[in-house]
Design a protein around this motif. Structure first.
Motif, PDB file in Angstrom:
ATOM      1  N   SER A  13      51.621   5.942 -52.259  1.00  0.00           N
ATOM      2  CA  SER A  13      50.560   5.386 -51.415  1.00  0.00           C
ATOM      3  C   SER A  13      49.820   6.487 -50.666  1.00  0.00           C
ATOM      4  N   ILE A  14      50.557   7.439 -50.146  1.00  0.00           N
ATOM      5  CA  ILE A  14      49.933   8.566 -49.443  1.00  0.00           C
ATOM      6  C   ILE A  14      49.052   9.364 -50.410  1.00  0.00           C
ATOM      7  N   ALA A  15      49.544   9.582 -51.616  1.00  0.00           N
ATOM      8  CA  ALA A  15      48.759  10.313 -52.621  1.00  0.00           C
ATOM      9  C   ALA A  15      47.478   9.550 -52.957  1.00  0.00           C
ATOM     10  N   LYS A  16      47.568   8.228 -53.077  1.00  0.00           N
ATOM     11  CA  LYS A  16      46.377   7.433 -53.358  1.00  0.00           C
ATOM     12  C   LYS A  16      45.386   7.510 -52.201  1.00  0.00           C
ATOM     13  N   LEU A  17      45.897   7.475 -50.967  1.00  0.00           N
ATOM     14  CA  LEU A  17      45.016   7.598 -49.802  1.00  0.00           C
ATOM     15  C   LEU A  17      44.306   8.951 -49.800  1.00  0.00           C
ATOM     16  N   ARG A  18      45.039   9.999 -50.132  1.00  0.00           N
ATOM     17  CA  ARG A  18      44.416  11.324 -50.217  1.00  0.00           C
ATOM     18  C   ARG A  18      43.333  11.344 -51.291  1.00  0.00           C
ATOM     19  N   GLY A  19      43.600  10.663 -52.398  1.00  0.00           N
ATOM     20  CA  GLY A  19      42.616  10.580 -53.470  1.00  0.00           C
ATOM     21  C   GLY A  19      41.352   9.852 -53.023  1.00  0.00           C
ATOM     22  N   ILE A  20      41.520   8.810 -52.230  1.00  0.00           N
ATOM     23  CA  ILE A  20      40.357   8.071 -51.720  1.00  0.00           C
ATOM     24  C   ILE A  20      39.541   8.952 -50.784  1.00  0.00           C
ATOM     25  N   VAL A  21      40.220   9.662 -49.906  1.00  0.00           N
ATOM     26  CA  VAL A  21      39.520  10.569 -49.000  1.00  0.00           C
ATOM     27  C   VAL A  21      38.761  11.627 -49.803  1.00  0.00           C
ATOM     28  N   GLN A  22      39.418  12.180 -50.794  1.00  0.00           N
ATOM     29  CA  GLN A  22      38.777  13.199 -51.631  1.00  0.00           C
ATOM     30  C   GLN A  22      37.562  12.615 -52.341  1.00  0.00           C
ATOM     31  N   TRP A  23      37.683  11.392 -52.835  1.00  0.00           N
ATOM     32  CA  TRP A  23      36.557  10.744 -53.510  1.00  0.00           C
ATOM     33  C   TRP A  23      35.349  10.676 -52.581  1.00  0.00           C
ATOM     34  N   PHE A  24      35.579  10.228 -51.324  1.00  0.00           N
ATOM     35  CA  PHE A  24      34.479  10.148 -50.371  1.00  0.00           C
ATOM     36  C   PHE A  24      33.883  11.526 -50.085  1.00  0.00           C
ATOM     37  N   GLU A  25      34.747  12.514 -49.941  1.00  0.00           N
ATOM     38  CA  GLU A  25      34.272  13.870 -49.640  1.00  0.00           C
ATOM     39  C   GLU A  25      33.427  14.447 -50.770  1.00  0.00           C
ATOM     40  N   GLU A  26      33.709  14.046 -52.003  1.00  0.00           N
ATOM     41  CA  GLU A  26      33.000  14.593 -53.161  1.00  0.00           C
ATOM     42  C   GLU A  26      31.662  13.896 -53.428  1.00  0.00           C
ATOM     43  N   GLN A  27      31.402  12.791 -52.775  1.00  0.00           N
ATOM     44  CA  GLN A  27      30.181  12.029 -53.029  1.00  0.00           C
ATOM     45  C   GLN A  27      28.995  12.628 -52.277  1.00  0.00           C
ATOM     46  N   ASP A  28      27.920  12.870 -53.005  1.00  0.00           N
ATOM     47  CA  ASP A  28      26.671  13.277 -52.356  1.00  0.00           C
ATOM     48  C   ASP A  28      26.025  12.053 -51.726  1.00  0.00           C
ATOM     49  N   GLU A  29      26.028  10.965 -52.482  1.00  0.00           N
ATOM     50  CA  GLU A  29      25.523   9.683 -52.004  1.00  0.00           C
ATOM     51  C   GLU A  29      26.536   8.626 -52.428  1.00  0.00           C
ATOM     52  N   VAL A  30      27.093   7.934 -51.454  1.00  0.00           N
ATOM     53  CA  VAL A  30      28.138   6.947 -51.750  1.00  0.00           C
ATOM     54  C   VAL A  30      27.500   5.635 -52.183  1.00  0.00           C
ATOM     55  N   ASP A  31      27.917   5.152 -53.344  1.00  0.00           N
ATOM     56  CA  ASP A  31      27.523   3.830 -53.803  1.00  0.00           C
ATOM     57  C   ASP A  31      28.213   2.810 -52.890  1.00  0.00           C
ATOM     58  N   ILE A  32      27.430   1.927 -52.296  1.00  0.00           N
ATOM     59  CA  ILE A  32      27.955   0.977 -51.315  1.00  0.00           C
ATOM     60  C   ILE A  32      29.082   0.132 -51.901  1.00  0.00           C
ATOM     61  N   GLU A  33      28.892  -0.411 -53.091  1.00  0.00           N
ATOM     62  CA  GLU A  33      29.906  -1.277 -53.704  1.00  0.00           C
ATOM     63  C   GLU A  33      31.190  -0.495 -54.006  1.00  0.00           C
ATOM     64  N   ALA A  34      31.051   0.680 -54.579  1.00  0.00           N
ATOM     65  CA  ALA A  34      32.227   1.503 -54.888  1.00  0.00           C
ATOM     66  C   ALA A  34      32.920   1.944 -53.611  1.00  0.00           C
ATOM     67  N   GLY A  35      32.130   2.321 -52.605  1.00  0.00           N
ATOM     68  CA  GLY A  35      32.705   2.735 -51.332  1.00  0.00           C
ATOM     69  C   GLY A  35      33.461   1.610 -50.649  1.00  0.00           C
ATOM     70  N   LEU A  36      32.901   0.403 -50.709  1.00  0.00           N
ATOM     71  CA  LEU A  36      33.568  -0.751 -50.113  1.00  0.00           C
ATOM     72  C   LEU A  36      34.893  -1.044 -50.811  1.00  0.00           C
ATOM     73  N   GLU A  37      34.897  -0.928 -52.129  1.00  0.00           N
ATOM     74  CA  GLU A  37      36.143  -1.153 -52.879  1.00  0.00           C
ATOM     75  C   GLU A  37      37.193  -0.100 -52.508  1.00  0.00           C
ATOM     76  N   LYS A  38      36.766   1.134 -52.373  1.00  0.00           N
ATOM     77  CA  LYS A  38      37.699   2.197 -51.955  1.00  0.00           C
ATOM     78  C   LYS A  38      38.235   1.914 -50.551  1.00  0.00           C
ATOM     79  N   MET A  39      37.372   1.425 -49.662  1.00  0.00           N
ATOM     80  CA  MET A  39      37.802   1.108 -48.296  1.00  0.00           C
ATOM     81  C   MET A  39      38.833  -0.026 -48.300  1.00  0.00           C
ATOM     82  N   ARG A  40      38.589  -1.045 -49.130  1.00  0.00           N
ATOM     83  CA  ARG A  40      39.561  -2.150 -49.243  1.00  0.00           C
ATOM     84  C   ARG A  40      40.911  -1.631 -49.732  1.00  0.00           C
TER      85      ARG A  40
END
Length: 72
Positions: A13-40
């Protein structure tokens, strides 16, 4: 992660959370739908981790009580 999670569940779970954080950090422009799913997903993982940490705290306190009784 289940209520009676294991060390590997918690670590995963911690590794997945780190992956989500990394995903957000790598986005130049966050897709709202994808970002919302990652937040959920992240919110669900955080809730599971908090639950497991609470269980571990209870187990720790039980051990402390048991050790305290042995001293008497």
């Amino acid at each position: 992660m289940t209520t009676k999670g294991t060390k590997s569940d918690f670590a995963a779970s911690i590794a997945k959370l780190r992956g989500i954080v990394q995903w957000f950090e790598e986005q130049d422009e966050v897709d709202i739908e994808a970002g919302l799913e990652k937040m959920r997903e992240g919110a669900s993982l955080v809730a599971a981790c908090r639950s497991r940490l609470s269980e571990l705290e209870n187990e720790f306190n039980e051990i402390k009580v048991t050790l305290g009784k042995d001293k008497a």
